[in-house]
Write a protein that holds these residues in place. Sequence first.
Motif, PDB file in Angstrom:
ATOM      1  N   THR A 192      52.534  46.595  49.784  1.00 12.35           N
ATOM      2  CA  THR A 192      53.799  46.525  49.495  1.00 12.35           C
ATOM      3  C   THR A 192      54.354  44.492  49.618  1.00 12.35           C
ATOM      4  O   THR A 192      54.989  44.237  49.042  1.00 12.35           O
ATOM      5  CB  THR A 192      55.044  46.856  49.707  1.00 12.35           C
ATOM      6  N   GLY A 193      52.791  43.825  49.837  1.00 15.10           N
ATOM      7  CA  GLY A 193      53.762  42.705  50.158  1.00 15.10           C
ATOM      8  C   GLY A 193      52.313  42.134  48.964  1.00 15.10           C
ATOM      9  O   GLY A 193      52.378  40.246  49.456  1.00 15.10           O
ATOM     10  N   ALA A 194      51.457  42.066  48.555  1.00 14.72           N
ATOM     11  CA  ALA A 194      51.029  41.772  47.461  1.00 14.72           C
ATOM     12  C   ALA A 194      51.591  41.543  45.881  1.00 14.72           C
ATOM     13  O   ALA A 194      52.100  42.747  45.776  1.00 14.72           O
ATOM     14  CB  ALA A 194      50.100  42.184  47.413  1.00 14.72           C
ATOM     15  N   PHE A 195      51.536  41.282  45.267  1.00 15.50           N
ATOM     16  CA  PHE A 195      51.419  40.735  43.877  1.00 15.50           C
ATOM     17  C   PHE A 195      50.389  40.079  42.645  1.00 15.50           C
ATOM     18  O   PHE A 195      49.725  39.420  43.191  1.00 15.50           O
ATOM     19  CB  PHE A 195      52.891  40.947  43.315  1.00 15.50           C
ATOM     20  N   ILE A 196      50.886  40.342  41.009  1.00 14.00           N
ATOM     21  CA  ILE A 196      50.252  39.554  40.554  1.00 14.00           C
ATOM     22  C   ILE A 196      50.980  38.663  39.678  1.00 14.00           C
ATOM     23  O   ILE A 196      52.002  39.505  39.164  1.00 14.00           O
ATOM     24  CB  ILE A 196      48.674  40.079  40.389  1.00 14.00           C
ATOM     25  N   LEU A 197      51.083  37.748  38.918  1.00 14.23           N
ATOM     26  CA  LEU A 197      51.623  37.085  37.811  1.00 14.23           C
ATOM     27  C   LEU A 197      50.420  37.463  35.919  1.00 14.23           C
ATOM     28  O   LEU A 197      49.605  37.406  36.848  1.00 14.23           O
ATOM     29  CB  LEU A 197      52.544  35.645  38.462  1.00 14.23           C
ATOM     30  N   ILE A 198      51.740  37.659  35.945  1.00  8.83           N
ATOM     31  CA  ILE A 198      51.015  38.059  33.835  1.00  8.83           C
ATOM     32  C   ILE A 198      51.004  37.454  33.054  1.00  8.83           C
ATOM     33  O   ILE A 198      52.690  37.483  32.872  1.00  8.83           O
ATOM     34  CB  ILE A 198      50.232  39.708  34.150  1.00  8.83           C
ATOM     35  N   ASP A 199      50.537  36.690  32.048  1.00 10.27           N
ATOM     36  CA  ASP A 199      50.382  35.664  30.898  1.00 10.27           C
ATOM     37  C   ASP A 199      51.174  36.583  29.834  1.00 10.27           C
ATOM     38  O   ASP A 199      50.703  37.894  29.512  1.00 10.27           O
ATOM     39  CB  ASP A 199      49.821  35.270  30.630  1.00 10.27           C
ATOM     40  N   GLU A 200      52.852  36.786  29.489  1.00 10.94           N
ATOM     41  CA  GLU A 200      53.373  37.631  28.635  1.00 10.94           C
ATOM     42  C   GLU A 200      52.747  37.662  27.353  1.00 10.94           C
ATOM     43  O   GLU A 200      52.336  38.720  26.701  1.00 10.94           O
ATOM     44  CB  GLU A 200      54.553  36.891  28.480  1.00 10.94           C
ATOM     45  N   ALA A 201      52.197  36.659  26.768  1.00  9.31           N
ATOM     46  CA  ALA A 201      51.800  36.095  25.152  1.00  9.31           C
ATOM     47  C   ALA A 201      50.227  36.478  25.740  1.00  9.31           C
ATOM     48  O   ALA A 201      50.124  37.584  24.826  1.00  9.31           O
ATOM     49  CB  ALA A 201      51.721  34.586  25.439  1.00  9.31           C
ATOM     50  N   THR A 202      49.439  36.376  26.425  1.00  9.94           N
ATOM     51  CA  THR A 202      47.549  36.490  26.526  1.00  9.94           C
ATOM     52  C   THR A 202      46.874  37.985  27.165  1.00  9.94           C
ATOM     53  O   THR A 202      46.574  38.161  27.074  1.00  9.94           O
ATOM     54  CB  THR A 202      47.190  35.956  26.877  1.00  9.94           C
ATOM     55  N   HIS A 203      48.305  38.247  28.027  1.00  9.40           N
ATOM     56  CA  HIS A 203      48.511  39.065  28.942  1.00  9.40           C
ATOM     57  C   HIS A 203      47.070  39.033  30.053  1.00  9.40           C
ATOM     58  O   HIS A 203      45.966  40.276  30.461  1.00  9.40           O
ATOM     59  CB  HIS A 203      47.865  40.522  28.488  1.00  9.40           C
ATOM     60  N   GLN A 204      46.314  37.960  30.440  1.00  5.57           N
ATOM     61  CA  GLN A 204      45.721  37.460  31.390  1.00  5.57           C
ATOM     62  C   GLN A 204      45.963  37.767  32.827  1.00  5.57           C
ATOM     63  O   GLN A 204      47.280  36.928  32.856  1.00  5.57           O
ATOM     64  CB  GLN A 204      44.915  35.983  30.928  1.00  5.57           C
ATOM     65  N   THR A 205      46.025  37.755  33.329  1.00  2.00           N
ATOM     66  CA  THR A 205      45.971  37.595  35.090  1.00  2.00           C
ATOM     67  C   THR A 205      46.434  36.227  35.008  1.00  2.00           C
ATOM     68  O   THR A 205      45.429  34.678  34.878  1.00  2.00           O
ATOM     69  CB  THR A 205      45.179  37.827  36.174  1.00  2.00           C
ATOM     70  N   ALA A 206      47.981  35.894  35.368  1.00  2.00           N
ATOM     71  CA  ALA A 206      47.774  33.813  36.103  1.00  2.00           C
ATOM     72  C   ALA A 206      47.402  33.804  37.692  1.00  2.00           C
ATOM     73  O   ALA A 206      47.347  32.731  37.645  1.00  2.00           O
ATOM     74  CB  ALA A 206      49.057  33.728  35.354  1.00  2.00           C
ATOM     75  N   ALA A 207      48.219  34.615  38.156  1.00  2.00           N
ATOM     76  CA  ALA A 207      47.845  34.120  39.573  1.00  2.00           C
ATOM     77  C   ALA A 207      47.957  35.763  40.914  1.00  2.00           C
ATOM     78  O   ALA A 207      48.942  36.499  39.874  1.00  2.00           O
ATOM     79  CB  ALA A 207      49.536  33.201  40.244  1.00  2.00           C
ATOM     80  N   ALA A 208      47.602  35.146  41.583  1.00  2.00           N
ATOM     81  CA  ALA A 208      47.195  36.333  42.893  1.00  2.00           C
ATOM     82  C   ALA A 208      48.479  35.650  43.806  1.00  2.00           C
ATOM     83  O   ALA A 208      48.375  34.372  44.587  1.00  2.00           O
ATOM     84  CB  ALA A 208      46.162  36.704  43.933  1.00  2.00           C
ATOM     85  N   GLY A 209      49.333  37.035  44.604  1.00  5.59           N
ATOM     86  CA  GLY A 209      50.555  36.155  45.286  1.00  5.59           C
ATOM     87  C   GLY A 209      50.706  36.830  46.328  1.00  5.59           C
ATOM     88  O   GLY A 209      50.499  38.014  46.207  1.00  5.59           O
ATOM     89  N   MET A 210      51.139  36.445  47.676  1.00  3.42           N
ATOM     90  CA  MET A 210      51.360  37.270  49.173  1.00  3.42           C
ATOM     91  C   MET A 210      52.634  36.403  49.681  1.00  3.42           C
ATOM     92  O   MET A 210      52.800  35.535  49.429  1.00  3.42           O
ATOM     93  CB  MET A 210      50.403  36.537  51.019  1.00  3.42           C
TER      94      MET A 210
END
Length: 438
Positions: free
Chosen positions: A413-431
């Motif tokens: 519950t401390g991890a997440f990812i950001l996804i580009d809305e247009a391309t649906h590519q994974t943009a970032a991984a976060g902690m």
Amino acid sequence: MNAVTDPAFLSAADTGVLRLITAGSVDDGKSTLIGRLLYDSKGIFADQLDAISRAKYKRTVGDTIDLSLLTDGLEAEREQGITIDVAYRYFSTPHRKFIIADAPGHEQYTRNMVTGASTADAAVILIDATRVAGGQLLTQTKRHSTLAHLLGIRHIVVAVNKMDLVEWNQGVFERIAGAYGELAARIGIGRFDILPLSALTGDNVVAPSARTPWYAGPPLLALLESLAPASARHDGPLRFPIQMVARHGGERADDFRGYMGQVASGVLRRGDRVLVQPSGTPATVKSLVAHGDELDAAQAGDSVTVVLEEDVDASRGDVLVRADAPATVARQFEAELCWLDSQPLNPARKYLLKHGTRLTSAKVRAIVSRRDIHELRDVGAADAPFAMNDIGRVVIAARDALAVDAYRDIPATGAFILIDEATHQTAAAGMIRGVAES
């Protein structure tokens, strides 16, 4: 990516399985090292040996087997002699079972390394002794070491490879060891193990080498066997992300409603008082069902269906927690972010945020700092754009409230990812590091 799903292998007790990743720079010998571990521990079959000995992309001379081909399975990998995707392999010794991931060394495939490292208990950071004989570490070594530390990997093992090409020079090894010690101190790695070896010849990989009388430590395999297992996830607070709601349709008198998912942390028991977060609605666990059988309890890693006594509003994306140990509910939090997209971060844009089983939208409200991997220091956000493979501290503002924990406490519950809305590519991984003030 390949996944290890052999039930006989994974049925071993958690304390007997070590998940590890090899990382480092390009051509440090990661794939060859894994191949050597598999070969010398009798972890490959005769037909596999025969196949790689006849491979057209073999890079060794004569009858010498190119062990790197055991993990470099893609045609492009074998043709170019590089690792692109994460390859998972497993093997065992009388003392322990291993799941091992071979991560790419190229900077453009850092996202693959992050994926492999996110579930690892230990990291083997390879260093090519011929390229850093003077003690100047390569950028990818610094980047992968930083990421391994940020991801909370407990055991860092530094393997100084290709020592045979520097004639097993003790001075070279000591300079590299000193340089890595300085790196570890600067990025916060409290303890690491380091050893000299040659993946090509097998020295100090499975058996000790007579060529290093000045090295008193164990070979790599013995060192990996001795590492303490990661603390069990069932020791932590309960976190049960709901994946879907199961119903039989309502045509029967016993209207069944169950919440399906996998216990990410802690232990869930029949009769537990829980909260549905982020709403905070209280409820009681009536029963736990798995494969048609009722259970008294389920622990981290178990997939179950939870039936509650009360009729509550709970759906995919919600998290069940024990009432006495809730997660923090927040829409805004600070996080370490590793940017993986070829397009730089744009604070004016919205991104999709995937946290557990919940998908929402979010914006990067502020870039607090960006880490200069070359200088190993934090620099101001305005000094350069936050671009591919950059690592830094940011403030995330989500549209919906999320049940979050600090990554160091509960990675699920401390991890997440950001996804580009247009391309649906994974943009970032976060902690996630903590809740940020509004």
